[in-house]
Scaffold this active site. Structure first.
Site, PDB file in Angstrom:
ATOM      1  N   ARG A   1      -1.839  -6.594  25.261  1.00  0.00           N
ATOM      2  CA  ARG A   1      -1.447  -5.285  25.669  1.00  0.00           C
ATOM      3  C   ARG A   1      -2.636  -4.355  25.885  1.00  0.00           C
ATOM      4  O   ARG A   1      -2.630  -2.923  25.718  1.00  0.00           O
ATOM      5  CB  ARG A   1      -0.394  -4.647  24.766  1.00  0.00           C
ATOM      6  CG  ARG A   1       0.797  -5.392  24.633  1.00  0.00           C
ATOM      7  CD  ARG A   1       2.208  -4.603  24.157  1.00  0.00           C
ATOM      8  NE  ARG A   1       3.090  -5.329  23.869  1.00  0.00           N
ATOM      9  CZ  ARG A   1       3.498  -5.934  23.003  1.00  0.00           C
ATOM     10  NH1 ARG A   1       2.799  -6.001  22.001  1.00  0.00           N
ATOM     11  NH2 ARG A   1       4.845  -6.676  22.984  1.00  0.00           N
TER      12      ARG A   1
ATOM     13  N   LYS B   1      -8.824   1.412  38.666  1.00  0.00           N
ATOM     14  CA  LYS B   1      -7.737   0.686  39.561  1.00  0.00           C
ATOM     15  C   LYS B   1      -7.971  -0.820  39.461  1.00  0.00           C
ATOM     16  O   LYS B   1      -9.136  -1.293  39.733  1.00  0.00           O
ATOM     17  CB  LYS B   1      -7.694   1.072  40.877  1.00  0.00           C
ATOM     18  CG  LYS B   1      -7.134   2.313  41.224  1.00  0.00           C
ATOM     19  CD  LYS B   1      -7.037   2.581  42.787  1.00  0.00           C
ATOM     20  CE  LYS B   1      -6.390   3.951  43.226  1.00  0.00           C
ATOM     21  NZ  LYS B   1      -6.216   4.097  44.737  1.00  0.00           N
TER      22      LYS B   1
ATOM     23  N   GLU C   1     -18.572   2.775  52.555  1.00  0.00           N
ATOM     24  CA  GLU C   1     -17.845   3.267  51.541  1.00  0.00           C
ATOM     25  C   GLU C   1     -18.796   4.666  51.061  1.00  0.00           C
ATOM     26  O   GLU C   1     -18.046   5.390  50.616  1.00  0.00           O
ATOM     27  CB  GLU C   1     -17.621   2.596  50.533  1.00  0.00           C
ATOM     28  CG  GLU C   1     -16.839   1.436  50.651  1.00  0.00           C
ATOM     29  CD  GLU C   1     -15.261   1.727  50.528  1.00  0.00           C
ATOM     30  OE1 GLU C   1     -14.858   3.025  50.245  1.00  0.00           O
ATOM     31  OE2 GLU C   1     -14.240   0.923  50.782  1.00  0.00           O
TER      32      GLU C   1
ATOM     33  N   LYS D   1     -16.840  10.377  42.982  1.00  0.00           N
ATOM     34  CA  LYS D   1     -15.587   9.694  42.562  1.00  0.00           C
ATOM     35  C   LYS D   1     -15.227  10.065  41.142  1.00  0.00           C
ATOM     36  O   LYS D   1     -14.204  10.161  40.828  1.00  0.00           O
ATOM     37  CB  LYS D   1     -15.865   7.997  42.753  1.00  0.00           C
ATOM     38  CG  LYS D   1     -14.546   7.344  42.291  1.00  0.00           C
ATOM     39  CD  LYS D   1     -14.389   6.094  42.889  1.00  0.00           C
ATOM     40  CE  LYS D   1     -13.070   5.443  42.641  1.00  0.00           C
ATOM     41  NZ  LYS D   1     -12.790   4.267  42.838  1.00  0.00           N
TER      42      LYS D   1
ATOM     43  N   GLU E   1      -3.571   9.065  41.018  1.00  0.00           N
ATOM     44  CA  GLU E   1      -3.620   9.323  42.445  1.00  0.00           C
ATOM     45  C   GLU E   1      -2.202  10.145  42.823  1.00  0.00           C
ATOM     46  O   GLU E   1      -1.478   9.498  43.665  1.00  0.00           O
ATOM     47  CB  GLU E   1      -3.778   8.251  43.437  1.00  0.00           C
ATOM     48  CG  GLU E   1      -4.024   8.248  44.875  1.00  0.00           C
ATOM     49  CD  GLU E   1      -4.248   7.213  45.487  1.00  0.00           C
ATOM     50  OE1 GLU E   1      -5.137   6.270  45.182  1.00  0.00           O
ATOM     51  OE2 GLU E   1      -3.819   6.842  46.789  1.00  0.00           O
TER      52      GLU E   1
ATOM     53  N   ARG F   1      -7.039  12.091  44.774  1.00  0.00           N
ATOM     54  CA  ARG F   1      -7.567  11.016  44.882  1.00  0.00           C
ATOM     55  C   ARG F   1      -7.376  10.071  45.771  1.00  0.00           C
ATOM     56  O   ARG F   1      -7.902   9.245  46.436  1.00  0.00           O
ATOM     57  CB  ARG F   1      -7.153  10.081  43.726  1.00  0.00           C
ATOM     58  CG  ARG F   1      -7.965   8.629  43.533  1.00  0.00           C
ATOM     59  CD  ARG F   1      -7.659   8.127  42.217  1.00  0.00           C
ATOM     60  NE  ARG F   1      -8.292   6.557  42.094  1.00  0.00           N
ATOM     61  CZ  ARG F   1      -8.746   6.031  41.260  1.00  0.00           C
ATOM     62  NH1 ARG F   1      -8.141   6.371  39.838  1.00  0.00           N
ATOM     63  NH2 ARG F   1      -9.232   4.996  41.194  1.00  0.00           N
TER      64      ARG F   1
ATOM     65  N   ASN G   1      -9.002   7.326  50.096  1.00  0.00           N
ATOM     66  CA  ASN G   1      -8.728   6.354  51.353  1.00  0.00           C
ATOM     67  C   ASN G   1      -8.873   6.955  52.791  1.00  0.00           C
ATOM     68  O   ASN G   1      -8.419   6.051  53.593  1.00  0.00           O
ATOM     69  CB  ASN G   1      -7.032   6.273  51.222  1.00  0.00           C
ATOM     70  CG  ASN G   1      -6.524   5.793  49.635  1.00  0.00           C
ATOM     71  OD1 ASN G   1      -7.202   4.896  49.281  1.00  0.00           O
ATOM     72  ND2 ASN G   1      -5.670   6.417  49.082  1.00  0.00           N
TER      73      ASN G   1
ATOM     74  N   HIS H   1      -8.964   4.056  55.192  1.00  0.00           N
ATOM     75  CA  HIS H   1      -8.318   2.827  54.574  1.00  0.00           C
ATOM     76  C   HIS H   1      -7.081   2.511  55.287  1.00  0.00           C
ATOM     77  O   HIS H   1      -6.766   1.305  55.282  1.00  0.00           O
ATOM     78  CB  HIS H   1      -8.342   3.006  53.205  1.00  0.00           C
ATOM     79  CG  HIS H   1      -9.504   2.838  52.533  1.00  0.00           C
ATOM     80  ND1 HIS H   1     -10.789   3.578  52.663  1.00  0.00           N
ATOM     81  CD2 HIS H   1      -9.948   1.850  51.504  1.00  0.00           C
ATOM     82  CE1 HIS H   1     -11.537   3.238  51.727  1.00  0.00           C
ATOM     83  NE2 HIS H   1     -11.273   2.235  51.266  1.00  0.00           N
TER      84      HIS H   1
ATOM     85  N   HIS I   1      -7.072  -1.227  56.632  1.00  0.00           N
ATOM     86  CA  HIS I   1      -6.460  -2.277  56.078  1.00  0.00           C
ATOM     87  C   HIS I   1      -5.617  -2.999  57.328  1.00  0.00           C
ATOM     88  O   HIS I   1      -5.106  -4.154  57.237  1.00  0.00           O
ATOM     89  CB  HIS I   1      -5.017  -1.493  55.302  1.00  0.00           C
ATOM     90  CG  HIS I   1      -5.936  -1.143  53.819  1.00  0.00           C
ATOM     91  ND1 HIS I   1      -5.252  -0.522  53.046  1.00  0.00           N
ATOM     92  CD2 HIS I   1      -6.983  -1.993  53.382  1.00  0.00           C
ATOM     93  CE1 HIS I   1      -6.188  -0.495  51.554  1.00  0.00           C
ATOM     94  NE2 HIS I   1      -7.174  -1.349  52.072  1.00  0.00           N
TER      95      HIS I   1
ATOM     96  N   HIS J   1     -14.031  -5.651  54.381  1.00  0.00           N
ATOM     97  CA  HIS J   1     -13.422  -4.495  54.086  1.00  0.00           C
ATOM     98  C   HIS J   1     -14.015  -3.223  54.447  1.00  0.00           C
ATOM     99  O   HIS J   1     -13.424  -2.262  55.148  1.00  0.00           O
ATOM    100  CB  HIS J   1     -13.031  -4.530  52.637  1.00  0.00           C
ATOM    101  CG  HIS J   1     -12.403  -3.219  51.983  1.00  0.00           C
ATOM    102  ND1 HIS J   1     -11.351  -2.729  52.162  1.00  0.00           N
ATOM    103  CD2 HIS J   1     -12.937  -1.962  51.427  1.00  0.00           C
ATOM    104  CE1 HIS J   1     -11.005  -1.530  51.831  1.00  0.00           C
ATOM    105  NE2 HIS J   1     -12.037  -1.309  51.503  1.00  0.00           N
TER     106      HIS J   1
END
Ligand code: GLY
Length: 375
Positions: free
Chosen positions: A127, A149, A191, A233, A243, A247, A251, A254, A258, A272
C-alpha cells in the site's frame, strides 16, 4: 531555487509530501550520502533500466556501499514494452521476494519508463513505499521524474493505469546526459522547449540562443535548462498536483504528439519528444488559425526546433501518415478528453499557453489537413 556546492536544489512544495529535486554533476557517484538520511534501515532496492545500468549502476552501487547501504538490484529491459502489466507483476513480485518492507526505499535508475514503472510498483507495494528517482535522460530529468505521475501502458493506450505517488527525492545527475544518443537528447530537449513555449517567453528566448550549444555538450547550459524546467514544473505541480487545472498546460503539444506516436505504431520512427515538437507546432498553427496568437509564432517555434535538429513539420516525418480524420480519432483516445470533448492546450503567444475545451472541429481538421498536404 538554491545552489549548494554546484548543485541546484528545487523544492516541490507539497506539504507533508514535499521533496527536493537536486540537479547537477556527480549526483549518482554521490547518491549514497544523499539518500542515507532518508532511510529507515541501510537497505535499498534498485530498479535499473539495463541501458542506464551499463553506465551508471556501478557508480551508484559503489556510492551506496560507501554510505553503508546494502542494495539489491533488478535490471529491466529497455523500452516501453517493460511498462506493462507483465512488467509490473515481475517488479512487484521481485520486490516482495527481496523482502522490501513498508518503510524501505525503492530507487529508480533510468528514463521515463523505469521511473513510471518503479514509481507505480512503489505506490502499490504494501500500500505504498517511498522511492527515489535517479533520472538518466533529459526527458526524465525535466518532466517524468518530477510530479508523481506513475503508471503503465495497457493494450488500450499509454499511461492509462497508474497512480499519483510522489518520490521522496529526485537526483538529476546532469553528467548522465553525456551518455545519451544524440537523437534521444534532442527529443528530450523538446520538453525543455515546451516549458518556454507554455509559460516563460524569456526562457524561450534564452533557449533560442543557448539551445544548439547546450545540445552540443555545454554542461553549464544543460544544468541551467534542466533547473529552469524543473522549477516551472515544481511550481505547477505544487499548485495543481492532480491536474484539475493548470497542470494540463504541461500537455502542450502532447495530444497532437500522442496521435502521431500512435499513427507511427510507437516505433523508433517517432520518439515521444519528437511527437511533442511536432505537436507544439500544430497547437500554435491552430492557435494562429483561430486568431488567438500572432501569425508568426508557429514559424518562430519551428525555426528553433529546426536549429536544434528536431522535426518541425509533418514533412520531416518519413513514411505514410493517416488522413486528418484518423488523426483526430487518435487524439480523441487521449486521457484529456472530458465528457467526449477534446481538451487542447493552445497559446496566445509563445510563453502564454492555456487550456480549452472549445476547439472548433472544422479548424482542427483544416490545420491537420494542411499539415498533411504540405508533406
Ligand atoms: N508529464 C506531464 C505531467 O507530469 O503532468
Amino acid at each position: 531555487m538554491t545552489e549548494v556546492n554546484g548543485i541546484t536544489r528545487i523544492e516541490v512544495g507539497l506539504g507533508a509530501r514535499a521533496y527536493e529535486v537536486r540537479i547537477g554533476p556527480g549526483l549518482i557517484p554521490g547518491a549514497g550520502a544523499q539518500i542515507a538520511p532518508l532511510l529507515a534501515r541501510p537497505f535499498v532496492a534498485v530498479l535499473a533500466d539495463a541501458g542506464a545500468a551499463a553506465h551508471h549502476l556501478a557508480p551508484l552501487c559503489d556510492s551506496l556501499a560507501r554510505a553503508g547501504i546494502e542494495a539489491v538490484v533488478l535490471e529491466l529491459p529497455p523500452g516501453e514494452a517493460t511498462k506493462s502489466w507483465a512488467g509490473l507483476a515481475r517488479v512487484v513480485e521481485w520486490l516482495l521476494e527481496a523482502r522490501v518492507e513498508r518503510r524501505d526505499m525503492v530507487l529508480a535508475l533510468g528514463g521515463g519508463v523505469t521511473g513510471d514503472l518503479a514509481g507505480f510498483a512503489a505506490a502499490i507495494l504494501r500500500r505504498g513505499v517511498r522511492f527515489v528517482q535517479l533520472p538518466t535522460t533529459l526527458l526524465a530529468q525535466v518532466d517524468s521524474s518530477v510530479g508523481g505521475k506513475t503508471g503503465i501502458n495497457t493494450p488500450q493506450g499509454k499511461n492509462l493505469v497508474g497512480a499519483f505517488h510522489q518520490p521522496a527525492l529526485v537526483l538529476a545527475d546532469t553528467d548522465t546526459l553525456d551518455t545519451l544518443p544524440a537523437r534521444e537528447l534532442r527529443a528530450g530537449y523538446a520538453e525543455v522547449v515546451k516549458y518556454g513555449a507554455l509559460g516563460d517567453a524569456a526562457f524561450f528566448a534564452w533557449l533560442e540562443e543557448a539551445g544548439p550549444r547546450l545540445l552540443a555538450g555545454d554542461a553549464a547550459l544543460r544544468a541551467r535548462a534542466v533547473a529552469r524546467s524543473v522549477e516551472m514544473k515544481a511550481g505547477i505541480v505544487a499548485r495543481d498536483e492532480t491536474e484539475t487545472g493548470e497542470r494540463a498546460l504541461l500537455n502542450l503539444g502532447h495530444t497532437f504528439g500522442h496521435a502521431l506516436e500512435a499513427a507511427c505504431g510507437y516505433t523508433g520512427r517517432l520518439l515521444h519528444g519528437e511527437g511533442v515538437a511536432l505537436g507544439m507546432g500544430l497547437a500554435l498553427d491552430l492557435s494562429a488559425r483561430l486568431g488567438l496568437c500572432p501569425p508568426d509564432a508557429p514559424a518562430r517555434l519551428r525555426a528553433h526546433l529546426r536549429a536544434c535538429g528536431l522535426p518541425a513539420t509533418l514533412a520531416d516525418l518519413p513514411g505514410d501518415l493517416p488522413p486528418a480524420e484518423d488523426l483526430i480519432a487518435l487524439m480523441a483516445q487521449d486521457k484529456k478528453v472530458e465528457g467526449g470533448r477534446l481538451r487542447l492546450v493552445l497559446a496566445r503567444d509563445i510563453g502564454a499557453a492555456f487550456v480549452t475545451g472549445d476547439v472548433p472541429p472544422d479548424d482542427l481538421r483544416a490545420v491537420l489537413a494542411e499539415a498533411l498536404a504540405a508533406r
